[in-house]
Write a protein that holds these residues in place. Structure first.
Motif, short mmCIF file in Angstrom:
data_model
loop_
_atom_site.label_atom_id
_atom_site.label_comp_id
_atom_site.label_asym_id
_atom_site.label_seq_id
_atom_site.Cartn_x
_atom_site.Cartn_y
_atom_site.Cartn_z
N ALA A 1 0.85 -1.23 0.01
CA ALA A 1 0.14 0.01 -0.02
C ALA A 1 0.95 1.21 -0.07
O ALA A 1 0.62 2.17 -0.84
CB ALA A 1 -1.06 -0.04 1.17
N GLN A 2 1.94 1.17 0.62
CA GLN A 2 2.79 2.45 0.73
C GLN A 2 3.59 2.53 -0.46
O GLN A 2 3.72 3.52 -0.90
CB GLN A 2 4.03 2.25 2.11
N SER A 3 3.83 1.35 -0.98
CA SER A 3 4.63 1.65 -2.33
C SER A 3 3.83 2.22 -3.46
O SER A 3 3.98 2.87 -4.09
CB SER A 3 4.86 0.01 -2.90
N ARG A 4 2.34 1.61 -3.32
CA ARG A 4 1.44 2.44 -4.36
C ARG A 4 1.15 3.78 -4.24
O ARG A 4 1.35 4.61 -4.99
CB ARG A 4 0.17 1.45 -4.32
N ALA A 5 1.20 4.18 -2.93
CA ALA A 5 1.13 5.85 -2.50
C ALA A 5 2.08 6.36 -2.99
O ALA A 5 2.12 7.48 -3.53
CB ALA A 5 0.74 5.89 -0.90
N LEU A 6 3.29 6.05 -2.81
CA LEU A 6 4.49 6.40 -3.10
C LEU A 6 4.64 6.70 -4.64
O LEU A 6 5.07 7.69 -4.94
CB LEU A 6 5.88 5.83 -2.41
N ARG A 7 4.42 5.87 -5.27
CA ARG A 7 4.34 5.82 -6.81
C ARG A 7 3.20 6.81 -7.32
O ARG A 7 3.64 7.73 -8.29
CB ARG A 7 4.20 4.34 -7.34
N ALA A 8 2.23 6.75 -6.90
CA ALA A 8 1.13 7.64 -7.05
C ALA A 8 1.52 9.30 -6.77
O ALA A 8 1.26 10.15 -7.53
CB ALA A 8 -0.36 7.45 -6.53
N GLN A 9 2.01 9.35 -5.58
CA GLN A 9 2.71 10.71 -5.34
C GLN A 9 3.64 11.29 -6.43
O GLN A 9 3.62 12.38 -6.72
CB GLN A 9 2.97 10.70 -3.94
N GLY A 10 4.81 10.37 -6.46
CA GLY A 10 5.55 10.54 -7.44
C GLY A 10 5.08 11.07 -8.82
O GLY A 10 5.62 11.94 -9.45
N ASP A 11 4.15 10.07 -9.41
CA ASP A 11 3.72 10.29 -10.65
C ASP A 11 2.92 11.62 -10.72
O ASP A 11 3.14 12.51 -11.82
CB ASP A 11 2.46 9.39 -10.91
N TYR A 12 2.10 12.11 -9.66
CA TYR A 12 1.59 13.60 -9.60
C TYR A 12 2.34 14.54 -9.69
O TYR A 12 2.29 15.43 -10.35
CB TYR A 12 0.66 13.52 -8.47
N GLN A 13 3.38 14.47 -8.72
CA GLN A 13 4.44 15.46 -8.67
C GLN A 13 5.19 15.84 -10.06
O GLN A 13 5.25 16.85 -10.60
CB GLN A 13 5.43 15.27 -7.54
N SER A 14 5.53 14.49 -10.60
CA SER A 14 6.16 14.67 -11.96
C SER A 14 5.48 15.05 -13.15
O SER A 14 5.85 15.90 -13.91
CB SER A 14 6.57 13.41 -12.44
#
Length: 157
Positions: free
Chosen positions: A23-36
């Motif tokens: 879950a944390q992995s998915r959240a970190l990836r989603a956050q990074g995708d949004y920021q990028s």
């Protein structure tokens, strides 16, 4: 609680840790995708501003040439009305000075527009770089979080 109950509790804890890691992995990836994506969008906006600065510079140069042409025409009409030969002597020098000042002004306008545009282009390049780094960093953080969850979960078994 017996040995079986204790093993079941540890197993549930392990599954929970693995699940949390994913879950944390998915959240970190989603956050990074949004920021990028936001950085990429800001980069495109900066490039639009650079193009706008270049267009405004071109329009200002054209306006300056029109104004200079009108001024030169007024000078010629005024001098001709006074009986002055506009093609020689001081009259010609005045027209040449007007043309030279116009060239100086347009050179300044072009240089200012170029500097403004380059500032925006530099900003766009920087933002694209930040977007790339953000993507890589978020993927790394997501993998690290997943591996931590798996490791912690596996140690419970």
């Amino acid at each position: 609680m017996g040995a079986l109950g204790m093993a079941a509790a540890q197993g549930m804890q392990g599954v929970s840790q693995i699940s949390t890691g994913f879950a944390q992995s998915r959240a970190l990836r989603a956050q990074g995708d949004y920021q990028s994506r936001m950085l990429d969008l800001n980069s495109r906006i900066a490039m639009d501003r650079a193009e706008d600065a270049e267009r405004r510079g071109e329009l200002e140069v054209a306006k300056k040439y029109r104004e200079a042409s009108l001024l030169k025409g007024k000078q010629r009409v005024s001098m001709a009305a006074q009986g002055i030969d506009v093609g020689s002597g001081s009259a010609l020098e005045i027209q040449e000075d007007t043309a030279a000042l116009t060239e100086e002004d347009t050179t300044t306008i072009k240089a200012n527009a170029y500097r403004e545009a380059m500032g925006y282009k530099s900003q766009a390049t920087d933002l694209r770089g930040q977007a790339s780094l953000t993507r890589v960093a978020s993927q790394f953080a997501a993998r690290q979080s997943m591996l931590t969850g798996i490791t912690q979960g596996a140690s419970s078994f």
